[in-house]
Design a protein around this motif. Structure first.
Motif, PDB file in Angstrom:
ATOM      1  N   GLY A 152       0.812  -1.221   0.000  1.00 11.78           N
ATOM      2  CA  GLY A 152       0.000   0.000   0.000  1.00 11.78           C
ATOM      3  C   GLY A 152       0.840   1.264   0.000  1.00 11.78           C
ATOM      4  N   ALA A 153       2.057   1.183  -0.576  1.00  9.14           N
ATOM      5  CA  ALA A 153       2.940   2.363  -0.570  1.00  9.14           C
ATOM      6  C   ALA A 153       2.516   3.334  -1.669  1.00  9.14           C
ATOM      7  N   LYS A 154       2.522   4.621  -1.330  1.00 11.21           N
ATOM      8  CA  LYS A 154       2.190   5.615  -2.350  1.00 11.21           C
ATOM      9  C   LYS A 154       3.448   6.232  -2.941  1.00 11.21           C
ATOM     10  N   ALA A 155       4.599   5.889  -2.391  1.00  9.50           N
ATOM     11  CA  ALA A 155       5.840   6.484  -2.890  1.00  9.50           C
ATOM     12  C   ALA A 155       7.008   5.518  -2.763  1.00  9.50           C
ATOM     13  N   ILE A 156       7.965   5.717  -3.682  1.00 12.78           N
ATOM     14  CA  ILE A 156       9.264   5.034  -3.613  1.00 12.78           C
ATOM     15  C   ILE A 156      10.264   6.129  -3.287  1.00 12.78           C
ATOM     16  N   VAL A 157      11.041   5.943  -2.232  1.00 12.78           N
ATOM     17  CA  VAL A 157      12.012   6.978  -1.833  1.00 12.78           C
ATOM     18  C   VAL A 157      13.419   6.438  -2.040  1.00 12.78           C
ATOM     19  N   ALA A 169      25.500  11.718  -6.691  1.00 15.98           N
ATOM     20  CA  ALA A 169      26.123  12.622  -7.663  1.00 15.98           C
ATOM     21  C   ALA A 169      25.357  12.555  -8.970  1.00 15.98           C
ATOM     22  N   ILE A 170      25.821  13.339  -9.930  1.00 21.29           N
ATOM     23  CA  ILE A 170      25.169  13.344 -11.247  1.00 21.29           C
ATOM     24  C   ILE A 170      25.212  11.942 -11.852  1.00 21.29           C
ATOM     25  N   SER A 171      26.248  11.180 -11.494  1.00 21.73           N
ATOM     26  CA  SER A 171      26.377   9.821 -12.031  1.00 21.73           C
ATOM     27  C   SER A 171      25.194   8.931 -11.629  1.00 21.73           C
ATOM     28  N   ASP A 172      24.547   9.193 -10.519  1.00 13.64           N
ATOM     29  CA  ASP A 172      23.358   8.415 -10.137  1.00 13.64           C
ATOM     30  C   ASP A 172      22.173   8.748 -11.028  1.00 13.64           C
ATOM     31  N   PHE A 173      22.201   9.953 -11.598  1.00 11.78           N
ATOM     32  CA  PHE A 173      20.994  10.479 -12.210  1.00 11.78           C
ATOM     33  C   PHE A 173      20.517   9.636 -13.387  1.00 11.78           C
ATOM     34  N   GLU A 174      21.473   9.257 -14.245  1.00 15.52           N
ATOM     35  CA  GLU A 174      21.077   8.561 -15.467  1.00 15.52           C
ATOM     36  C   GLU A 174      20.368   7.231 -15.150  1.00 15.52           C
ATOM     37  N   TYR A 175      20.972   6.475 -14.243  1.00 11.62           N
ATOM     38  CA  TYR A 175      20.383   5.191 -13.841  1.00 11.62           C
ATOM     39  C   TYR A 175      19.007   5.418 -13.197  1.00 11.62           C
ATOM     40  N   GLU A 176      18.949   6.369 -12.290  1.00 12.80           N
ATOM     41  CA  GLU A 176      17.682   6.600 -11.585  1.00 12.80           C
ATOM     42  C   GLU A 176      16.615   7.143 -12.523  1.00 12.80           C
ATOM     43  N   PHE A 177      17.043   7.915 -13.527  1.00 12.30           N
ATOM     44  CA  PHE A 177      16.091   8.457 -14.493  1.00 12.30           C
ATOM     45  C   PHE A 177      15.448   7.301 -15.269  1.00 12.30           C
ATOM     46  N   GLU A 178      16.267   6.338 -15.662  1.00 11.53           N
ATOM     47  CA  GLU A 178      15.760   5.171 -16.388  1.00 11.53           C
ATOM     48  C   GLU A 178      14.791   4.373 -15.503  1.00 11.53           C
ATOM     49  N   MET A 179      15.220   4.096 -14.261  1.00 13.20           N
ATOM     50  CA  MET A 179      14.356   3.338 -13.338  1.00 13.20           C
ATOM     51  C   MET A 179      13.041   4.083 -13.113  1.00 13.20           C
ATOM     52  N   ASN A 180      13.156   5.391 -13.005  1.00 11.69           N
ATOM     53  CA  ASN A 180      11.968   6.212 -12.774  1.00 11.69           C
ATOM     54  C   ASN A 180      10.974   6.058 -13.925  1.00 11.69           C
ATOM     55  N   GLN A 181      11.478   6.101 -15.166  1.00 14.19           N
ATOM     56  CA  GLN A 181      10.584   6.003 -16.332  1.00 14.19           C
ATOM     57  C   GLN A 181       9.925   4.625 -16.381  1.00 14.19           C
ATOM     58  N   ASN A 203       9.429   2.510 -13.843  1.00 15.09           N
ATOM     59  CA  ASN A 203       8.478   2.346 -12.738  1.00 15.09           C
ATOM     60  C   ASN A 203       7.221   3.191 -12.966  1.00 15.09           C
ATOM     61  N   ARG A 204       7.415   4.389 -13.499  1.00 17.19           N
ATOM     62  CA  ARG A 204       6.272   5.281 -13.755  1.00 17.19           C
ATOM     63  C   ARG A 204       5.344   4.682 -14.815  1.00 17.19           C
ATOM     64  N   LYS A 205       5.945   4.038 -15.829  1.00 13.78           N
ATOM     65  CA  LYS A 205       5.132   3.447 -16.902  1.00 13.78           C
ATOM     66  C   LYS A 205       4.235   2.347 -16.335  1.00 13.78           C
ATOM     67  N   MET A 206       4.833   1.539 -15.433  1.00 12.46           N
ATOM     68  CA  MET A 206       4.066   0.413 -14.880  1.00 12.46           C
ATOM     69  C   MET A 206       3.094   0.858 -13.794  1.00 12.46           C
ATOM     70  N   ALA A 207       3.460   1.905 -13.063  1.00 11.24           N
ATOM     71  CA  ALA A 207       2.640   2.309 -11.909  1.00 11.24           C
ATOM     72  C   ALA A 207       2.643   3.830 -11.775  1.00 11.24           C
ATOM     73  N   PRO A 208       1.868   4.514 -12.641  1.00  6.89           N
ATOM     74  CA  PRO A 208       1.871   5.980 -12.596  1.00  6.89           C
ATOM     75  C   PRO A 208       1.329   6.536 -11.276  1.00  6.89           C
ATOM     76  N   ASP A 209       0.628   5.687 -10.529  1.00  3.52           N
ATOM     77  CA  ASP A 209       0.040   6.126  -9.256  1.00  3.52           C
ATOM     78  C   ASP A 209       1.070   6.125  -8.121  1.00  3.52           C
ATOM     79  N   ILE A 210       2.228   5.509  -8.334  1.00  3.44           N
ATOM     80  CA  ILE A 210       3.249   5.483  -7.268  1.00  3.44           C
ATOM     81  C   ILE A 210       4.331   6.501  -7.617  1.00  3.44           C
ATOM     82  N   GLU A 211       4.497   7.477  -6.778  1.00  2.00           N
ATOM     83  CA  GLU A 211       5.453   8.559  -7.059  1.00  2.00           C
ATOM     84  C   GLU A 211       6.848   8.174  -6.565  1.00  2.00           C
TER      85      GLU A 211
END
Ligand code: PNS
Length: 167
Positions: A89-94, A99-111, A113-121
């Motif tokens: 029942g989580a409404k968010a992933i934290v 560093a900037i080096s994390d960003f690319e990987y997290e951006f991909e994971m974000n897209q 996860n968002r595609k599969m579950a747009p309701d989970i921020e």
């Protein structure tokens, strides 16, 4: 005045192989904002080689460190992250961002996860400056070559890493 929590449950996911003080900083900050925090420990991470510690030991290391937070639970999972979040029942992933080096990987994971579950921020907490260089893989590399890892991971984790990795 005590800060009020936003309510709801969040998941703090990761491989946590092993937990570092950087991870613990993110978990404790999430615990101040959310009513319930589920620390989700990936059983068999897909993009990583075999873990040093099995899921049970990684979960145990974290449990020992979060006893002061009654609203934090630690659980292993081996499903999609969004399915694990839904199950609890989580409404968010934290997650933490260093560093900037994390960003690319997290951006991909974000897209994904968002595609599969747009309701989970997905919510990103910036790493505290003293932890912005700290990673599990860096700690493992130091441990392998006998470097000093005290102050980076809990003492028992440091001892176990030395047992497993020191050459
Ligand atoms: O960098 P980490 O700690 O290995 O991250 C693990 C996790 C689960 C947070 C990351 O792989 C992620 O966000 N995955 C989303 C895609 C998914 O659900 N994969 C299945 C579990 S690996």
């Amino acid at each position: 005045m005590a800060a009020e929590k936003n309510g709801g449950t969040c998941v703090c996911p990761g491989s946590y192989d092993p937990i570092t003080f950087g991870h613990l900083d993110i978990i404790s900050r999430a615990a101040r904002v959310f009513e319930n925090v589920i620390v989700g420990v990936v059983n068999l991470p897909v993009r990583k080689q075999k873990t040093v510690f099995d899921a049970e030991e990684r979960v145990g290391f974290i449990q020992e460190q979060v006893t002061e937070y009654p609203n934090v639970q630690v659980k292993p999972f081996d499903t999609l992250l969004v399915d694990f979040a839904r199950e609890h029942g989580a409404k968010a992933i934290v997650k933490g961002l260093r560093a900037i080096s994390d960003f690319e990987y997290e951006f991909e994971m974000n897209q994904l996860n968002r595609k599969m579950a747009p309701d989970i921020e997905s919510i990103y907490l910036m790493a505290a400056p003293q932890f912005s260089f700290l990673s599990s893989s860096g700690v493992k590399e130091l441990a392998m070559f006998g470097g000093d890892i005290s102050g980076l991971v809990p003492d028992r984790v440091a001892a176990r890493l030395q047992e497993e990795l020191q050459r």
